[in-house]
Design a protein around this motif. Structure first.
Motif, short mmCIF file in Angstrom:
data_model
loop_
_atom_site.label_atom_id
_atom_site.label_comp_id
_atom_site.label_asym_id
_atom_site.label_seq_id
_atom_site.Cartn_x
_atom_site.Cartn_y
_atom_site.Cartn_z
N PRO A 5 0.80 -1.23 0.00
CA PRO A 5 0.00 0.00 0.00
C PRO A 5 0.83 1.28 0.00
O PRO A 5 0.28 2.35 -0.19
N TRP A 6 2.14 1.19 0.21
CA TRP A 6 2.94 2.42 0.30
C TRP A 6 3.88 2.63 -0.87
O TRP A 6 4.65 3.56 -0.90
N THR A 107 4.03 7.92 7.19
CA THR A 107 4.61 7.16 6.08
C THR A 107 5.13 8.05 4.95
O THR A 107 5.83 7.57 4.08
N ARG A 108 4.75 9.33 4.93
CA ARG A 108 5.24 10.22 3.88
C ARG A 108 6.02 11.40 4.42
O ARG A 108 6.44 12.27 3.66
N GLY A 109 6.12 11.47 5.73
CA GLY A 109 6.94 12.52 6.34
C GLY A 109 6.36 13.93 6.22
O GLY A 109 7.10 14.91 6.31
N LEU A 110 5.07 14.05 6.04
CA LEU A 110 4.48 15.39 5.95
C LEU A 110 4.29 16.00 7.33
O LEU A 110 4.08 15.27 8.30
N SER A 111 4.31 17.31 7.40
CA SER A 111 3.99 17.97 8.66
C SER A 111 2.47 17.93 8.83
O SER A 111 1.73 17.77 7.86
N ARG A 112 2.04 18.10 10.07
CA ARG A 112 0.61 18.14 10.35
C ARG A 112 -0.08 19.23 9.50
O ARG A 112 -1.11 18.99 8.87
N GLU A 113 0.57 20.40 9.43
CA GLU A 113 -0.03 21.54 8.71
C GLU A 113 -0.14 21.24 7.22
O GLU A 113 -1.17 21.51 6.60
N ASP A 114 0.92 20.69 6.64
CA ASP A 114 0.89 20.40 5.20
C ASP A 114 -0.18 19.35 4.89
O ASP A 114 -0.92 19.48 3.91
N ALA A 115 -0.25 18.31 5.71
CA ALA A 115 -1.23 17.26 5.46
C ALA A 115 -2.65 17.85 5.50
O ALA A 115 -3.48 17.53 4.65
N GLN A 116 -2.88 18.74 6.44
CA GLN A 116 -4.23 19.30 6.57
C GLN A 116 -4.55 20.25 5.42
O GLN A 116 -5.66 20.28 4.90
N ASN A 166 4.08 -9.06 9.05
CA ASN A 166 5.10 -9.18 8.00
C ASN A 166 4.61 -10.08 6.86
O ASN A 166 4.90 -9.83 5.69
N ALA A 167 3.85 -11.12 7.22
CA ALA A 167 3.35 -12.02 6.18
C ALA A 167 2.37 -11.29 5.26
O ALA A 167 2.28 -11.59 4.08
N ILE A 168 1.67 -10.32 5.80
CA ILE A 168 0.70 -9.57 4.99
C ILE A 168 1.36 -8.43 4.23
O ILE A 168 1.11 -8.22 3.03
N TYR A 169 2.23 -7.68 4.92
CA TYR A 169 2.75 -6.43 4.35
C TYR A 169 4.18 -6.51 3.84
O TYR A 169 4.64 -5.58 3.18
N GLY A 170 4.92 -7.54 4.20
CA GLY A 170 6.35 -7.51 3.93
C GLY A 170 7.03 -6.68 5.00
O GLY A 170 6.60 -6.66 6.15
N ASP A 171 8.06 -5.95 4.57
CA ASP A 171 8.84 -5.15 5.50
C ASP A 171 7.99 -4.03 6.12
O ASP A 171 7.21 -3.39 5.43
N LEU A 172 8.16 -3.79 7.42
CA LEU A 172 7.37 -2.75 8.09
C LEU A 172 8.24 -1.86 8.94
O LEU A 172 9.29 -2.26 9.42
N SER A 173 7.78 -0.64 9.15
CA SER A 173 8.41 0.26 10.11
C SER A 173 7.38 0.53 11.20
O SER A 173 6.19 0.29 10.99
N PRO A 174 7.81 1.05 12.36
CA PRO A 174 6.83 1.38 13.40
C PRO A 174 5.73 2.32 12.87
O PRO A 174 4.56 2.17 13.22
N GLY A 175 6.10 3.28 12.03
CA GLY A 175 5.10 4.20 11.48
C GLY A 175 4.07 3.48 10.61
O GLY A 175 2.88 3.78 10.66
#
Ligand code: TRP
Ligand code: SF4
Length: 357
Positions: A5-6, A107-116, A166-175
């Motif tokens: 998905p990412w 997952t995309r590193g946006l700031s709160r303000e930019d995302a909004q 991991n079986a569903i998504y593959g590699d994952l990060s905490p985010g």
């Protein structure tokens, strides 16, 4: 093959998805035939859509839910989900739409303000301009929901192991892990007693989101909720031949593009035409390899007779690509001018909604 998905994935063979992931094919029952996305196979696969339709037919409680990721421009490839939501909304199904601003930050590193800002300027004004009725909808941001909603995400985190994820998504990060668990809560929390209680929920999404559906359906079952249903639409071909994607500006026609820009981009897409006019008269064009035809099919030629007529003329070599593009460009010009006007009105509506804290 794994669905991610990412990352931008380019699906070569949609048929593979049925076997590999257990997606189901759409049965075109009369209720679904009314909708152009289903009729044309743009929405091509589902999970448990039949159960959702049965509940709807019995007039049981139902809702639909989908999300938008405010990380870049909203483009034509995002429009199919809106069109589908409007279809369900017009049938009287309650609509929930969420702004995935937590996911955009994590997952995309946006700031709160930019995302909004992106959520409002790119997405929400266009969603409403395209027909979403805020009066019939529950529109919220992930960052501004209720305690039961966050509590449900927390509950889910204790009901799955990292190996299973991991079986569903593959590699994952905490985010990514946090985003996925919040997405599960997006999909399920409408069934909590604080919201509408147990009921059938349908999630219309692009097929890249299926990993989230697989995880969520498993978690729903473990926690005694009704398993959510989903539908999957195909991706649009981009202007550069790959998937239309907001991470590649050369690939998309944005909904906020000025009409003349959108039309100019459409004029430059790859067609299924032949090298010379003589050849095309003799052999005909290839609509199934043509982005002009795809744009008409997905968005700009809702009349089936007209579309069938275009296909016939193309295949018989009775229409050349230049003339065909002119027809598309004129339709697009009208559509984009009209959308711009609707967006102005929609902006006032969005401002009153107070979606963010
Ligand atoms: N992950 C989705 C995207 O990238 C956005 C989203 C968040 C979503 N929560 C959702 C979609 C719940 C459907 C249902 O576009
Ligand atoms: Fe595409 Fe139209 Fe050319 Fe056919 S005539 S290949 S549909 S642009």
């Amino acid at each position: 093959m794994q669905l991610n998905p990412w990352e931008t994935i380019d699906i070569k063979d949609y048929d593979e998805l049925f076997e590999k992931f257990g997606l189901e094919r759409i049965k075109l029952i009369p209720e679904l035939k009314k909708n152009v996305l289903f009729r044309r196979g743009i929405v091509f696969a589902h999970r448990d859509l039949d159960k959702f339709m049965a509940a709807l037919a019995k007039k049981e409680k139902t809702s639909i839910l989908t999300g938008l990721m405010p990380s870049g421009p909203m483009h034509l490839g995002h429009k199919m989900v809106v069109d589908q939501c409007v279809f369900w909304q017009d049938l009287g199904v309650k609509t929930r739409v969420l702004v995935a601003d937590i996911e955009a930050r994590l997952t995309r590193g946006l700031s709160r303000e930019d995302a909004q800002r992106i959520a409002v300027d790119e997405y929400l004004v266009n969603w409403i301009a395209l027909g979403l009725d805020p009066k019939k909808s529950d529109i919220y941001a992930q960052s501004n929901r209720s305690i039961p909603y966050y509590d449900l995400a927390a509950t889910f985190s204790g009901r799955i192991t990292l190996a299973e994820m991991n079986a569903i998504y593959g590699d994952l990060s905490p985010g990514k892990i946090t985003s996925s668990l919040i997405q599960s809560s997006d999909i399920i929390h409408g069934q909590l007693p604080e919201y509408d209680g147990p009921h059938h929920v349908l999630v219309p999404v692009g097929v890249d989101q299926d990993p989230h559906m697989r995880m969520t359906r498993g978690l729903a079952e473990k926690e005694g909720f009704i398993k959510p249903s989903s539908t999957y639409h195909r991706f649009m071909t981009g202007l550069d031949g790959g998937k239309m994607s907001s991470s590649r500006p050369a690939s998309f026609i944005a909904l906020n593009d000025p009409p003349e820009v959108a039309v100019k981009k459409a004029g430059a897409v790859l067609t299924g035409g032949r090298n010379t006019v003589e050849e095309q008269r003799k052999l005909g064009g290839q609509p199934d390899k043509c982005v002009v035809f795809e744009l008409e099919t997905y968005h700009f030629m809702p009349d089936d007779k007209e579309l069938a007529d275009l296909r016939r003329k193309c295949e018989k070599g009775e229409i050349m690509c230049g003339e065909c593009k002119q027809i598309l460009k004129e339709r697009m010009r009208k559509f984009f001018v009209d959308l711009g006007k609707k967006r102005e009105k929609a902006r006032k509506t969005v401002e009153k909604l107070s979606i963010f804290r």
